[in-house]
Structure formats: C-alpha cells, structure tokens
Design an enzyme around this catalytic site. Structure first.
Site, PDB file in Angstrom:
ATOM      1  N   HIS A   4       5.619   0.820  19.351  1.00 50.37           N
ATOM      2  CA  HIS A   4       4.716   1.448  18.419  1.00 50.37           C
ATOM      3  C   HIS A   4       4.659   3.028  18.097  1.00 50.37           C
ATOM      4  CE1 HIS A   4       0.564   0.427  16.752  1.00 50.37           C
ATOM      5  NE2 HIS A   4       1.090   1.196  16.071  1.00 50.37           N
ATOM      6  N   GLY A  41       0.961  -1.236  -0.057  1.00 54.63           N
ATOM      7  CA  GLY A  41      -0.038   0.031  -0.047  1.00 54.63           C
ATOM      8  C   GLY A  41       0.901   1.168   0.144  1.00 54.63           C
ATOM      9  N   ARG A  42       0.207   2.243   0.664  1.00 52.30           N
ATOM     10  CA  ARG A  42       1.042   3.721   0.643  1.00 52.30           C
ATOM     11  C   ARG A  42       2.507   3.491   1.316  1.00 52.30           C
ATOM     12  NH1 ARG A  42      -4.603   5.970   1.127  1.00 52.30           N
ATOM     13  NH2 ARG A  42      -4.637   4.504   2.711  1.00 52.30           N
ATOM     14  N   ILE A  43       2.414   2.747   2.543  1.00 50.97           N
ATOM     15  CA  ILE A  43       3.686   2.654   3.398  1.00 50.97           C
ATOM     16  C   ILE A  43       4.498   1.712   2.794  1.00 50.97           C
ATOM     17  CG2 ILE A  43       4.701   2.732   5.515  1.00 50.97           C
ATOM     18  CD1 ILE A  43       1.796   3.277   6.730  1.00 50.97           C
ATOM     19  N   ARG A  67       0.767  -4.366  12.534  1.00 53.12           N
ATOM     20  CA  ARG A  67      -0.144  -4.595  13.500  1.00 53.12           C
ATOM     21  C   ARG A  67       0.648  -6.063  14.255  1.00 53.12           C
ATOM     22  NH1 ARG A  67      -1.122  -0.007  13.661  1.00 53.12           N
ATOM     23  NH2 ARG A  67      -3.364   1.071  13.671  1.00 53.12           N
ATOM     24  N   GLU A 113      -0.433  -4.365  23.635  1.00 50.77           N
ATOM     25  CA  GLU A 113       0.458  -3.369  23.718  1.00 50.77           C
ATOM     26  C   GLU A 113      -0.061  -2.440  25.037  1.00 50.77           C
ATOM     27  OE1 GLU A 113       0.446  -0.943  20.063  1.00 50.77           O
ATOM     28  OE2 GLU A 113       1.442  -2.906  18.942  1.00 50.77           O
TER      29      GLU A 113
HETATM   30  C1  DGY Z   1      -1.248   3.965  12.643  1.00 51.48           C
HETATM   31  O1  DGY Z   1      -1.703   5.062  12.439  1.00 51.48           O
HETATM   32  O2  DGY Z   1      -2.260   3.036  12.376  1.00 51.48           O
HETATM   33  C2  DGY Z   1      -0.137   3.598  13.399  1.00 51.48           C
HETATM   34  O3  DGY Z   1      -0.070   2.439  13.682  1.00 51.48           O
HETATM   35  C3  DGY Z   1       0.291   4.664  14.222  1.00 51.48           C
HETATM   36  O4  DGY Z   1       0.362   5.758  13.483  1.00 51.48           O
END
Ligand code: DGY
Length: 328
Positions: A286, A156-158, A238, A267
């Site tokens: 995180h 995706g984007r990231i 995640r 978490e």
């Molecule tokens: C998100 O935005 O989902 C990240 O895990 C925290 O920035």
C-alpha cells in the site's frame, strides 16, 4: 483553552508544527504500529479533533465515546475506514486529502502495471536466486504495454492521471464509471464502456474506484472470467473491491496472466496469503502515495483541514458538506 486533538500516529514534523500552536496535542508516538483500539477509545473521550490514518477504524462505537468531537481529519484520500453517515448524523466534519497525491499515486499504479506486465519483481528474484544461467529467447517473457488496451474502472482524479500516462504508451483507453464523463472523453481521448465490455476488451484492467458497499467485490469470479487469458489486473485502490479467492483461482489456473496489487482485503497482508505464493502476482505494501513530498503534503493538508474545522471555517477538503450547511 486550546482544543484537544488526538493524532493516531507519528506523522511528518510539518503537521505537528502546524497544529502545535493551536491545539493541545496527544500524539501516538509509534511510526510502525497503529494506536491500539483501547488506547484510542480512552483518548477520544475528551477530544475535539481526531487526526487519523486509513488504519484507524472510526465507527459508531468510537463516536459514541467522543461527545466533544467536531472533526475527523483523515490523512488519505480514501475514507472507507470512517463511518461518514454516523459522523454526519452527529454533526462531525470528515475531511480527506485529495489532489495532492494524484500524480504520485498514478505513477505507482503505472509502475505496478509495467512490473506485472514485464515480470519485473519475478525477474529480479530469479537473478538474485542465482537462476540466471544464460540469455534465452523466451526467458521471462511478459506482455507488451505499448499499443495495448487499458481499461480503467473509476475515472476520477487518479484514474484520469493514469489515462494521461497511457497516452505516452500509445494505449487505447476505455473507462467505466457510474457516470459518463464527456469532457474527460474529449480531453483524454478515452472511451466509455460497460463493465463487461471493458473487462473483455482490455489487456490491462486498472481499478481506481473507492471502496463502497456498491464496489465491494466488484471484481469476482464472473468478472475475471470475462478477461483475456493474457490480461493483467492492477489494483491500487482498495483491497475489498476484488474477491481475492476468485483472483487467486483465476491466476493459478492461468485464466488471466498476472496481477499487480498495492492493496489487500486485510492489511498488512499475511505473508502466508495464497496470492503471495503465486509468481504472477506483483505485491506491494500500500505505497501508492508514498513519495516524501506527497506524504509530507498529505500530512500538512490533513493538519490544515483540522485547524479550519476547529476554528469554525469550512475545511478545504470537507467530505460531508451537509455538516457545514447545517444539514447534518
Ligand atoms: C489514500 O490516500 O487513500 C491512499 O490509499 C493512501 O495514500
């Protein structure tokens, strides 16, 4: 009368400046403690809007208590903390904060990859603990990043931003996703691979897919067994996507080289978690999107989404478009 909005944490001032003129705000004032569930259950009863974080579970029980709720604005790109189907069924808009955090999160993901590969946190601990006696040929040797094969799960984007960074390191990049993306293949020079092929060929496996029922425990014992003994697994998406017990076993027995983890199933991760006892785990709390500018922009965008929804406009980052289309 102004709509009532519950904000579940102390958020950057900019968000409050945007919201305050238009809403009656009820802000949980703590920075480091999530709003207790019973407090949220009380406050939500007459709320028109909810401004929440990924630490808040917005489930059917909570929605049952919120007859007036029109919009849930999550200050995160991921929204697995929200029961979107249930919100949609009740015509409640759900929004998130994509795009603004893409590059910052890709930076952190790459930093984690490099840190795990080159044993950065382990080496720093070694130095601070007074263990550094002399330079020695194989001391704290790690794995090379340049020229290695990177496998990205979820382009995706990231994921795409991570792929762009990898080009600077002369890496060969494979990706696996639910759909082939031929445009990305041309633009980023990446190659599609089946999951098993990606796992078997990659020196670095980076998880960049959202947590959904389909991706829960996507990487378990079988998948880890396909990886190279020199491979590094990086998860900045995640926690629930990787089976932590299986990961612990694989790392402990040297079946994979190392892991870089920014996210955990639970978490904050308990400090006695078995993964934290391993020297070949680089662990972070995180912080993927945690730059001052990006967190401020996320807070602002979450406020803008919320105001749009309350004013009857379609928010820029609406997750459940069916609600705006009247199909909720
Ligand atoms: C998100 O935005 O989902 C990240 O895990 C925290 O920035």
């Amino acid at each position: 009368m102004k709509p009532k909005v519950v904000v579940t944490r102390k958020v950057p001032d900019r968000a409050i400046e945007l919201l305050a003129p238009h809403c009656e705000l009820d802000v949980w004032p703590e920075e480091e403690a999530p709003i207790p569930r019973e407090v949220l259950e009380r406050k939500i009863r007459d709320a028109d809007g909810l401004y929440c974080l990924l630490t808040d579970t917005v489930d059917r029980t909570l929605l049952d208590l919120a007859p007036r709720l029109r919009i849930i604005s999550n200050m995160a790109v991921g929204y697995n903390n929200i029961d979107v189907a249930e919100a949609t069924r009740r015509n409640i808009m759900v929004t998130n904060t994509p795009d603004v955090l893409t590059e910052t999160t890709a930076d952190l993901t790459f930093a984690l990859l490099m840190a795990a590969a080159r044993r950065i946190t382990e080496a720093e601990r070694f130095l601070r603990d007074g263990k550094w006696k002399t330079w020695s040929p194989m001391l704290l040797t790690g794995q090379d990043v340049y020229g290695a094969t990177l496998g990205i799960i979820g382009l995706g984007r990231i994921g795409s931003a991570v792929a762009r960074r990898a080009r600077g390191y002369d890496m060969r990049v494979l990706y696996h996703a639910t759909r082939r993306n031929e445009q990305a293949e041309r633009e980023l020079g990446v190659r599609y691979a089946g999951l098993d092929e990606l796992l078997a060929e990659s020196d670095f496996v980076v998880i960049m897919t959202p947590l959904t029922p389909q991706t829960r425990n996507l990487i378990g014992a079988r998948e880890l067994a396909l990886m190279k003994p020199t491979a590094v697994l990086v998860n900045a998406a995640r926690g629930g996507i990787v089976d932590e017990r299986a990961l612990y076993d694989a790392l402990k027995e040297g079946r994979i080289w190392a892991a870089g983890l920014d996210v955990f199933e639970e978490e904050p991760v308990p400090t006695d978690h078995p993964l934290l006892s391993l020297p070949n785990v680089t662990a972070l709390p995180h912080i993927g999107s945690a730059s001052v500018r990006t967190r401020t922009r996320m807070a602002e965008l979450a406020a803008e989404n919320l105001l749009d929804g309350l004013a009857g406009r379609v928010p820029k980052c609406l997750v459940n478009r069916e609600v705006a289309d009247g199909r909720g």
